[in-house]
Design a protein around this motif. Structure first.
Motif, PDB file in Angstrom:
ATOM      1  N   GLY A 129       0.821  -1.204   0.000  1.00 15.41           N
ATOM      2  CA  GLY A 129       0.000   0.000   0.000  1.00 15.41           C
ATOM      3  C   GLY A 129       0.858   1.258   0.000  1.00 15.41           C
ATOM      4  O   GLY A 129       0.381   2.326   0.373  1.00 15.41           O
ATOM      5  N   GLY A 130       2.120   1.142  -0.432  1.00 19.35           N
ATOM      6  CA  GLY A 130       3.004   2.301  -0.473  1.00 19.35           C
ATOM      7  C   GLY A 130       3.272   2.839   0.921  1.00 19.35           C
ATOM      8  O   GLY A 130       3.536   2.087   1.863  1.00 19.35           O
ATOM      9  N   GLU A 131       3.183   4.143   1.056  1.00 17.24           N
ATOM     10  CA  GLU A 131       3.471   4.781   2.342  1.00 17.24           C
ATOM     11  C   GLU A 131       2.448   4.428   3.413  1.00 17.24           C
ATOM     12  O   GLU A 131       2.658   4.728   4.595  1.00 17.24           O
ATOM     13  CB  GLU A 131       3.545   6.296   2.163  1.00 17.24           C
ATOM     14  N   GLU A 132       1.354   3.792   3.009  1.00 14.73           N
ATOM     15  CA  GLU A 132       0.357   3.355   3.988  1.00 14.73           C
ATOM     16  C   GLU A 132       0.897   2.227   4.872  1.00 14.73           C
ATOM     17  O   GLU A 132       0.394   1.969   5.963  1.00 14.73           O
ATOM     18  CB  GLU A 132      -0.914   2.885   3.281  1.00 14.73           C
ATOM     19  N   MET A 133       1.916   1.490   4.366  1.00 12.63           N
ATOM     20  CA  MET A 133       2.598   0.457   5.148  1.00 12.63           C
ATOM     21  C   MET A 133       1.611  -0.565   5.722  1.00 12.63           C
ATOM     22  O   MET A 133       1.474  -0.747   6.930  1.00 12.63           O
ATOM     23  CB  MET A 133       3.411   1.099   6.272  1.00 12.63           C
ATOM     24  N   GLY A 134       0.897  -1.236   4.835  1.00  8.08           N
ATOM     25  CA  GLY A 134      -0.089  -2.217   5.256  1.00  8.08           C
ATOM     26  C   GLY A 134       0.477  -3.624   5.321  1.00  8.08           C
ATOM     27  O   GLY A 134       1.692  -3.823   5.494  1.00  8.08           O
ATOM     28  N   ARG A 135      -0.392  -4.614   5.160  1.00  5.81           N
ATOM     29  CA  ARG A 135      -0.011  -6.017   5.199  1.00  5.81           C
ATOM     30  C   ARG A 135      -0.718  -6.761   4.079  1.00  5.81           C
ATOM     31  O   ARG A 135      -1.791  -6.347   3.621  1.00  5.81           O
ATOM     32  CB  ARG A 135      -0.377  -6.658   6.544  1.00  5.81           C
ATOM     33  N   ILE A 136      -0.119  -7.868   3.639  1.00  3.77           N
ATOM     34  CA  ILE A 136      -0.800  -8.756   2.711  1.00  3.77           C
ATOM     35  C   ILE A 136      -1.025 -10.096   3.411  1.00  3.77           C
ATOM     36  O   ILE A 136      -0.203 -10.535   4.222  1.00  3.77           O
ATOM     37  CB  ILE A 136      -0.041  -8.937   1.375  1.00  3.77           C
ATOM     38  N   TYR A 137      -2.154 -10.710   3.082  1.00  2.00           N
ATOM     39  CA  TYR A 137      -2.589 -11.933   3.747  1.00  2.00           C
ATOM     40  C   TYR A 137      -2.919 -12.971   2.676  1.00  2.00           C
ATOM     41  O   TYR A 137      -3.792 -12.743   1.842  1.00  2.00           O
ATOM     42  CB  TYR A 137      -3.837 -11.671   4.598  1.00  2.00           C
ATOM     43  N   PHE A 138      -2.224 -14.096   2.706  1.00  2.00           N
ATOM     44  CA  PHE A 138      -2.507 -15.222   1.821  1.00  2.00           C
ATOM     45  C   PHE A 138      -3.491 -16.146   2.529  1.00  2.00           C
ATOM     46  O   PHE A 138      -3.178 -16.677   3.601  1.00  2.00           O
ATOM     47  CB  PHE A 138      -1.228 -15.987   1.485  1.00  2.00           C
ATOM     48  N   TRP A 139      -4.668 -16.352   1.926  1.00  2.00           N
ATOM     49  CA  TRP A 139      -5.710 -17.208   2.497  1.00  2.00           C
ATOM     50  C   TRP A 139      -5.935 -18.425   1.613  1.00  2.00           C
ATOM     51  O   TRP A 139      -5.699 -18.380   0.400  1.00  2.00           O
ATOM     52  CB  TRP A 139      -7.031 -16.439   2.602  1.00  2.00           C
ATOM     53  N   ILE A 140      -6.426 -19.509   2.230  1.00  2.00           N
ATOM     54  CA  ILE A 140      -6.738 -20.724   1.481  1.00  2.00           C
ATOM     55  C   ILE A 140      -7.902 -21.438   2.165  1.00  2.00           C
ATOM     56  O   ILE A 140      -8.015 -21.426   3.401  1.00  2.00           O
ATOM     57  CB  ILE A 140      -5.498 -21.660   1.388  1.00  2.00           C
ATOM     58  N   ARG A 141      -8.778 -22.013   1.358  1.00  2.00           N
ATOM     59  CA  ARG A 141      -9.856 -22.831   1.924  1.00  2.00           C
ATOM     60  C   ARG A 141      -9.250 -24.056   2.607  1.00  2.00           C
ATOM     61  O   ARG A 141      -8.271 -24.620   2.133  1.00  2.00           O
ATOM     62  CB  ARG A 141     -10.811 -23.298   0.827  1.00  2.00           C
ATOM     63  N   LYS A 142      -9.866 -24.458   3.705  1.00  2.00           N
ATOM     64  CA  LYS A 142      -9.327 -25.609   4.437  1.00  2.00           C
ATOM     65  C   LYS A 142      -9.296 -26.854   3.560  1.00  2.00           C
ATOM     66  O   LYS A 142      -8.318 -27.607   3.574  1.00  2.00           O
ATOM     67  CB  LYS A 142     -10.153 -25.879   5.693  1.00  2.00           C
ATOM     68  N   GLN A 143     -10.358 -27.076   2.764  1.00  2.00           N
ATOM     69  CA  GLN A 143     -10.365 -28.274   1.929  1.00  2.00           C
ATOM     70  C   GLN A 143      -9.267 -28.221   0.865  1.00  2.00           C
ATOM     71  O   GLN A 143      -8.682 -29.249   0.518  1.00  2.00           O
ATOM     72  CB  GLN A 143     -11.738 -28.488   1.271  1.00  2.00           C
ATOM     73  N   ASP A 144      -8.951 -27.022   0.352  1.00  2.00           N
ATOM     74  CA  ASP A 144      -7.859 -26.896  -0.613  1.00  2.00           C
ATOM     75  C   ASP A 144      -6.511 -27.118   0.057  1.00  2.00           C
ATOM     76  O   ASP A 144      -5.601 -27.720  -0.535  1.00  2.00           O
ATOM     77  CB  ASP A 144      -7.897 -25.525  -1.286  1.00  2.00           C
ATOM     78  N   LEU A 145      -6.373 -26.643   1.287  1.00  2.00           N
ATOM     79  CA  LEU A 145      -5.120 -26.862   2.012  1.00  2.00           C
ATOM     80  C   LEU A 145      -4.890 -28.350   2.248  1.00  2.00           C
ATOM     81  O   LEU A 145      -3.790 -28.871   2.019  1.00  2.00           O
ATOM     82  CB  LEU A 145      -5.156 -26.109   3.343  1.00  2.00           C
ATOM     83  N   LEU A 146      -5.924 -29.045   2.683  1.00  2.00           N
ATOM     84  CA  LEU A 146      -5.775 -30.469   2.970  1.00  2.00           C
ATOM     85  C   LEU A 146      -5.526 -31.279   1.701  1.00  2.00           C
ATOM     86  O   LEU A 146      -4.883 -32.325   1.733  1.00  2.00           O
ATOM     87  CB  LEU A 146      -7.016 -30.987   3.693  1.00  2.00           C
ATOM     88  N   GLN A 147      -6.033 -30.782   0.565  1.00  2.00           N
ATOM     89  CA  GLN A 147      -5.810 -31.448  -0.717  1.00  2.00           C
ATOM     90  C   GLN A 147      -4.588 -30.905  -1.445  1.00  2.00           C
ATOM     91  O   GLN A 147      -4.295 -31.315  -2.557  1.00  2.00           O
ATOM     92  CB  GLN A 147      -7.058 -31.300  -1.594  1.00  2.00           C
TER      93      GLN A 147
END
Length: 297
Positions: free
Chosen positions: A266-284
């Motif tokens: 976010g530039g000077e906003e200095m935010g964060r990025i979050y990688f998400w995954i569905r539980k069923q996709d993670l298990l598979q």
């Protein structure tokens, strides 16, 4: 766990601990590795390491994504108490650090990639994957510290901790705290999560702003066939099956802004990025189905 209980009590939230305890989530915190005695393969930034050369994934403009992190799953196995992650191999995380897609639209899906190599890691056989000249050229054109596409490298250590649920989350609302206790919890929450930098896997995310439900955004944007600008009127309802879908989304990786390595989400906003995954996709092990949310500071 005792530390977290003490923090709640110090904040004047005596009696709230018992309500929160059954709903706490384990998470794995990442921090810079201080000791050089034992080298770790897991790291933030730099060049990825692999058993064979590979090309960086590209965005919709056919430009190479930035390398964000790699996680050696053998190093992290002892901290994954629920056994959600594979027990060997490597996870690679890439993101479009130039356009920095927010993840609010379905068409953003080429703005990141998570790839999984199940090959057991043998450090002596790892090779450093070179950065593509196109990515290096674009990085050299960036004039600001807030615009880097290539990041400095640091190895990471891991430890396990309980994570606090966001104060505006459905769970906290269900506790029906009075105004005073809700205000105290809000102050405690932001005191904890605004410490920098914060890298995390699994558990609750550390929210810079708690005015949106990231899981709902993932659920809608990842499933919408046409892009959705999130103008929720009657003409832009999500597909019917989403109204009853109870899919569980899991925080796979949270990456903070960190000017020491050149990351500024976010530039000077200095935010964060979050990688998400569905539980069923993670298990598979369907890591190509991850979704990313950018939250500005």
């Amino acid at each position: 766990m005792i530390f977290l209980q003490d923090q709640l009590n110090i904040a004047g939230l005596v009696g709230v601990w018992e309500k929160i305890l059954p709903h706490l989530k384990y998470s794995i915190k990442l921090r810079p590795k201080n000791s050089k005695i034992q080298k770790h393969i897991s790291k933030i930034g730099g060049n990825p390491d692999g058993t064979v050369p590979f090309e960086f994934p590209m965005n919709a403009e056919e430009e190479h994504l930035s390398f964000i992190a790699q996680i050696n799953l053998q190093e992290i196995q002892a901290f994954d108490y629920e056994g959600l992650l594979p027990d060997q191999g490597m996870l690679y995380f890439f993101y479009d650090a130039f356009y920095q897609p927010s993840g609010y639209e379905n068409e953003h899906q080429r703005g990141w990639r998570v790839t999984y190599d199940p090959t057991p890691i043998i450090p002596s056989k790892m090779i450093k994957i070179p950065l593509h000249p196109e990515l290096e050229a674009r990085n050299n054109e960036m004039g600001s510290i807030f615009e880097k596409l290539i990041f400095s490298e640091f190895e990471v250590d891991f430890y396990t901790e309980y994570s606090l649920p966001p104060y505006e989350s459905e769970f906290i609302r269900s506790l029906n705290l009075d105004f005073d206790n809700l205000w105290k919890y809000e102050q405690l929450y932001f005191e904890q999560v605004n410490q920098r930098p914060r890298y995390r896997m699994l558990g609750f995310p550390d929210r810079k702003k708690v005015n949106t439900d990231m899981v709902s955004i993932c659920r809608i944007a990842a499933n919408y066939i046409d892009h959705n600008p999130f103008g929720f009127d009657d003409g832009y309802l999500p597909p019917k099956q989403l109204n009853t879908e109870k899919e569980e989304w899991i925080l796979l990786l949270q990456i903070d802004s960190d000017l020491e390595v050149g990351m500024a989400w976010g530039g000077e906003e200095m935010g964060r990025i979050y990688f998400w995954i569905r539980k069923q996709d993670l298990l598979q092990r369907n890591f190509d189905r991850c979704w990313v949310i950018l939250e500005e500071g």
